[in-house]
Design an enzyme around this catalytic site. Sequence first.
Site, PDB file in Angstrom:
ATOM      1  CG  ASP A 172      27.170  -1.462  28.404  1.00 18.80           C
ATOM      2  OD1 ASP A 172      26.047  -1.960  28.528  1.00 18.80           O
ATOM      3  OD2 ASP A 172      28.133  -2.055  27.877  1.00 18.80           O
ATOM      4  CG  ASP A 213      31.978  -2.907  25.741  1.00 21.16           C
ATOM      5  OD1 ASP A 213      30.730  -2.885  25.665  1.00 21.16           O
ATOM      6  OD2 ASP A 213      32.608  -3.821  26.315  1.00 21.16           O
ATOM      7  CG  ASP A 227      26.851   0.035  24.585  1.00 24.71           C
ATOM      8  OD1 ASP A 227      25.750  -0.102  25.138  1.00 24.71           O
ATOM      9  OD2 ASP A 227      27.847  -0.668  24.839  1.00 24.71           O
TER      10      ASP A 227
END
Length: 943
Positions: free
Chosen positions: A336, A596, A600
Amino acid sequence: MGIGSKGASPDERAAVEFGTRGLTSSEVAERVAQGKVNVNTELKTKSVKELVIENTCTLFNLINIILAVLVILTGAWKNLTFLGVVLLNTGIGIVQALRSKRMVDKLTLLASKCAVAVRDDREVELQLDELVLDDLIRLGRGDQIPADAVVVSGECHVNESLLTGESDAIHKRPGDELMSGSFIDAGLVYARVIHVGADNYVARINNEAKYVKKVNSEIMNALNAIVRFASFLMVPIGLALFYSSVHNSYQSWCALDPNSSSTLASWVASGDSWGAISSAILSTVGALLGMIPQGLVLLTSSVLAIATIRLARRKVLAQQLYCIETLARVDVLCLDKTGTITSGHMEVEGVYVADDLGGAAPAEDFDAGLIDPASQRMHAALAGIARATSDDANETCTAVLAHYRDLARAPEAQRVIAFSSAKKWSGAQLTGGAFGSDSVACVMGASQFVLTPDVFARFEGRVAELASLCRVLVVAEVDGFTDEGDIIGEPRPLGFVTIRDEIRSSAADTIRYFCEQGVTLNVISGDDPRTVSTIARTVGIPGADRYVDATTLDTPGKVDAAVDRYHVFGRVTPQQKRELVNALQRRGHTVAMTGDGVNDVLALKEADCSVAMAAGSDAARNVAEIVLVDNDFAAMPEVVAEGRRSINNLQRSAALFLTKTLFSMGLAALCIFLPPYPFQPITMTLINFYCIGFPSFVLALEPNTARVRGNFLANVLKRALPASAGVLAGSILCMGAAALFGYSEAMLSTMCLITACAAGVYLIWRISVPFTPLRRAVFVFVIAGLAVGVVGFPGFFSIARLKLIPAVLGALFAAVGCLLFAWLTDMLERSPEKTSRLATGFGRGVRVSVRGRSGGRKVTSTGSSARRAFDRARERFARRKADASARAAAEADSPEVATSDTRRESVKTAVGASSGRKKRYRVEQANGGIRVRMPKTKRKKDH
């Protein structure tokens, strides 16, 4: 306290009229009674009770408890030593689970859990689970939005990166919706709660992640498969072995008085039966214990627990033991962008001075001493505006302030024009610093909003060039500001400042490490794909120039095609992140996911190994298997190194345990027909400690960073099968000698123990090469310990004291077993290893066949499934038609010629069809992958 509605829009006034004083106490009580409360629905860690039950109620523990009960019935308490392994293994699992729970709970408490609401015309501070539907809440800079709400009054900029992955702040006005889980970057608003509890956006995502994910661990799967296989065989083998032993004792008792009419009932009533039954129970339990790799389960738990302790010292929390192994096996890592590659903050990439021709050159550093006047004015204007608007700084202003934190002489602001999302700029009347005693009005904002069309057209090319990498803002001088805060005169550009996401300093090195290890890297973000691609290229991700906007991936087929073609995905929704991970897993990849944010969570839950940042959302931390406490992606290589050390050393040591398991199974099956079983539980303790437990534990803690290759169970069986065959062969020879020479059961146990220990020592020697001082010490200690146990304590281990002839025979049979062991091992190592992997993409399959360590690699195309089926059907039809035609023509000529011609034509047709199939695709190896060449086709000329 009221939120005045003077000068507000009709929508805003309507919202305010709902209740400027907020809800009354009676309205709150009414909503509580209706259940419209913001109950906490976040993903939580398991309770202590759940963790204890999970680690205690296992098939492994159940089998050992049943065997312990059987031993207790015999009164042979010294044979219960195997329970120590069970207790240690269970204790390690519980302690590690509780430790992880405490750490995650501690991290969760660091997040803010209060909100300010307006009730009965005054502001009160409430816990998040005390909010009710329609509550009026106040949200300012830095506050996390506790529940979905709609803005009633004021304006703000919201950071939704934890929800969407979009790093840019979103401007919110009255009537706009605020999503729970996001943060206020700038501004002050009053908002009305429209969803509570499970109806909140963040709760809906969390609910989709509330399922138990199966741990993808080769070691755990191998251990479970061994335990299941052993438990499946234990009941029939155990019953048969027990019956055989008891029946043999009964027959021996009957042989003492051949003339009597002895029955089973009289034998049981005689009082001699219980000793035989107890001996049968102990020998059966000894055989069954040997079939379970007890020590391997304990060793695995211990090694992985030690790995988690080592990682904890490096600020890495492993919430699940086997996740360390899984990460070491990962071949695709999905990153990410926000929070992983970037820190989640903005930084100044560069400052540029504008010229009269539409260009912009880099400004000289403000701390370089004597710099040109143009650079001085640019730095002074930029720093002055940022410091003037610092009371309500957004991410851009914060980045500029950080850039100029060491600037000593910054101008002072006489008047400040705050940033307005409608105007897209902020400004200040500055004096002092590089401006001297002059009062200069300066603005900073988006070029197309600040500059006039003619001026912007002159700089448009340069702005576009800079904008390909960063966000670009112009700094310009103006004549002044009106009372309403509008610009007076035509803005004169001083220069430009470029702002970008702050890339972690360690990101490039970490990504380089994974590339060197052969791990494919994908960046999956909710941000603009062009921005993501630029950052990915900056840190060195291969293939970062190929990106895709996930809004175009609206079908499963497009998602499947995209994962084979692209490595950068932008504008990805939480559901699409999960779909991308699933698509990679369907191709046989072991996938790790870092993240985080709440956006996600679904992908983290689905990935084979999930990694979260401690500063991220509670939900991400709770579902992740690894938490980076320092929020530093650079710790990942250390996790991989620990995983490799654990897997490679366990793989080597596991051969010792499976040798005992395999020869125990074979020997138990053999002893059903040739009783008795030669080992009691206490006898196996000598083998378990010196030949298995001690050397495997010491060797398992050695440094080892070699890449993990092959299948865990297959690699272990290559060493364990030859060793167990050697032990079994030696034991059979010992049993034959004992029957031939009339040796006692205790002497048979001694001889079989010698053959088993000899094979164990030889296996330790093979896995210890090349020898180090530590390995040499372990080898000597094992030999000395076995010699002391066999010679010095025969009574304790339920064996006989050695005599010359049995000792010589035992040594001879041990040598035969070791020779068989060596021969089988060499044969297996020389045999070529053949594997096939099928990877699909765009509907076609590619099969890679690897043969031997030094053999070649053959790459062939399978075509799509539909294409292959169609080709097979067409070829069968063509062959049948050709055969029929050839047969008919042959019969028309002569029977003799027909037979020969038909066979020849059939062979030609088959070969032609086969060669045609092979030539359809030409697949070759290429750098970094494969190359598929299509054959050239020639048109037939019409005649």
